[in-house]
Enzyme design. Sequence first.
Site, PDB file in Angstrom:
ATOM      1  N   PRO A   1      44.774  52.916  -2.539  1.00  0.00           N
ATOM      2  CA  PRO A   1      44.567  51.464  -2.617  1.00  0.00           C
ATOM      3  C   PRO A   1      45.801  50.669  -3.049  1.00  0.00           C
ATOM      4  O   PRO A   1      46.543  51.066  -3.953  1.00  0.00           O
ATOM      5  CB  PRO A   1      43.427  51.340  -3.635  1.00  0.00           C
ATOM      6  CG  PRO A   1      42.655  52.607  -3.471  1.00  0.00           C
ATOM      7  CD  PRO A   1      43.687  53.662  -3.202  1.00  0.00           C
ATOM      8  N   CYS A   2      45.955  49.520  -2.392  1.00  0.00           N
ATOM      9  CA  CYS A   2      47.124  48.663  -2.606  1.00  0.00           C
ATOM     10  C   CYS A   2      46.982  47.629  -3.729  1.00  0.00           C
ATOM     11  O   CYS A   2      47.993  47.240  -4.330  1.00  0.00           O
ATOM     12  CB  CYS A   2      47.460  47.914  -1.316  1.00  0.00           C
ATOM     13  SG  CYS A   2      47.815  48.982   0.090  1.00  0.00           S
ATOM     14  N   PRO A   3      45.750  47.113  -4.028  1.00  0.00           N
ATOM     15  CA  PRO A   3      45.657  46.016  -4.997  1.00  0.00           C
ATOM     16  C   PRO A   3      46.336  46.254  -6.333  1.00  0.00           C
ATOM     17  O   PRO A   3      46.846  45.288  -6.927  1.00  0.00           O
ATOM     18  CB  PRO A   3      44.131  45.841  -5.153  1.00  0.00           C
ATOM     19  CG  PRO A   3      43.577  46.251  -3.823  1.00  0.00           C
ATOM     20  CD  PRO A   3      44.441  47.414  -3.397  1.00  0.00           C
ATOM     21  N   PRO A   4      46.398  47.488  -6.884  1.00  0.00           N
ATOM     22  CA  PRO A   4      47.070  47.640  -8.172  1.00  0.00           C
ATOM     23  C   PRO A   4      48.542  47.247  -8.166  1.00  0.00           C
ATOM     24  O   PRO A   4      49.117  46.966  -9.218  1.00  0.00           O
ATOM     25  CB  PRO A   4      46.919  49.140  -8.468  1.00  0.00           C
ATOM     26  CG  PRO A   4      45.695  49.554  -7.722  1.00  0.00           C
ATOM     27  CD  PRO A   4      45.734  48.741  -6.462  1.00  0.00           C
ATOM     28  N   PHE A   5      49.154  47.214  -6.961  1.00  0.00           N
ATOM     29  CA  PHE A   5      50.594  46.958  -6.872  1.00  0.00           C
ATOM     30  C   PHE A   5      50.934  45.690  -6.089  1.00  0.00           C
ATOM     31  O   PHE A   5      52.086  45.294  -6.030  1.00  0.00           O
ATOM     32  CB  PHE A   5      51.292  48.157  -6.210  1.00  0.00           C
ATOM     33  CG  PHE A   5      50.905  49.476  -6.816  1.00  0.00           C
ATOM     34  CD1 PHE A   5      51.368  49.842  -8.070  1.00  0.00           C
ATOM     35  CD2 PHE A   5      50.069  50.339  -6.149  1.00  0.00           C
ATOM     36  CE1 PHE A   5      51.007  51.054  -8.642  1.00  0.00           C
ATOM     37  CE2 PHE A   5      49.694  51.557  -6.704  1.00  0.00           C
ATOM     38  CZ  PHE A   5      50.173  51.921  -7.954  1.00  0.00           C
TER      39      PHE A   5
END
Length: 425
Positions: free
Chosen positions: A84-88
């Site tokens: 998943p991309c949202p953390p970064f």
Amino acid sequence: MADYKRSGDQMLSLVEACAGAGGQSLGLHKAGFSHSLAIEIDETAAETLRSNLQVRVAVGDVADSSVWDPRCYAEVDLFAGGVPCPPFSAAGKQLGTSDERDLFAWAIEQVAMLQPRAVMLENVRGLAAPRFAAYRQRILDRLDELGYVGDWKLLHASDFGVPQLRPRFVLVAMPASEMRFFQWPEPQVGARLTVGAALYDLMAAEGWKYADAWREAADDIGPTLVGGSKKHGGADLGPTRAKAAWAKLSVDGRGIADTPPDRRSPSFRTAPPRLTIEMAARIQGWTAEDGYEFVGRKTSQYRQIGNAFPPPVAEALGRSIRAALNHEGSETLRSSGTLSLQDPVYRALARSDEPLSLEDLIGAYNEGSASAVQQRLAAIRHDFDLHTIYVDGIERYLLGEFKGFTGQADHWRHEVVTRFRNRVS
């Protein structure tokens, strides 16, 4: 659906985490890899992947031991994934280890059990930011402990025939004996494909009389397609800035159309057309020849496409990895990781059993000034316990535990995923 098993070449085995609807899967199949298993939390995306590529898909949280057991796939040729991309993501809060969707460090821990010949993990360009320098360095250091040499690179999809910029930050790792043969794929000559050229046949399919003029007006690559998540985002082309960029290409980014414009539709100068699901897939790198069909309602279909890794980029990377595993081409001398992406402050702390003073850390940081080191320390505190200790009246720093999820049975992530499973993506 086309058959991507290559005649004459032995297919290499693949385990793919967070596979989504199969953008990365499709590209890797074309490069000569065949799935032993794919894991995906979204049931609809899993069905899309299963129905198009006949892949065995385990549906559920990839970090749930009841969903799959990495030890059953030991010594696979390639472990890949688009965690998943949202953390970064710079579009979000860049919470890193404080986001329950952060699975990058967890994925690295699976390397110990899978012992793959190669690793490929991709994410948004936000992971390349100074905020995550220590996080990246920990990844490289952990890979080194496991016997792998890791390297990062920012790739742009438009360099591989995809009609959007779409920068992706990619990690590739292999044992040194293979990594010395690895070459990052080079931008393809003549690869620049404009939105107008990519979508002309679809825009003209129902007899829209302005299709030729629209193709000329849409004479540039598009902005990054934004799929959103189950928490945020819907069937439109992204936030305000993205919609404005699409408007410059004579595309209405406020939604997704059910059908292309027809002979009764007005000029794009009066009412710019919206993309259909098929057009969005074309923007992401799927081609007509792929014959790919997406399962689910329109919003789900668009989210599957918008969150995918472009198949042409995955194929280019897959071919480079395959060549390295076959020891093809010339050897390359490289250090572990890209120098400009390393974090000397974190490395100094990680390698010291004793607390270090600010002066010690300035000496370890070649570009160092007191303020620069303090900025690094502030970033490190987001993802690591950092203890402040006073020795003889001097403030010193000692690196503590990594805060991220690496598979701990008692990690807070488990409760969040259990309570809000339908919102995790």
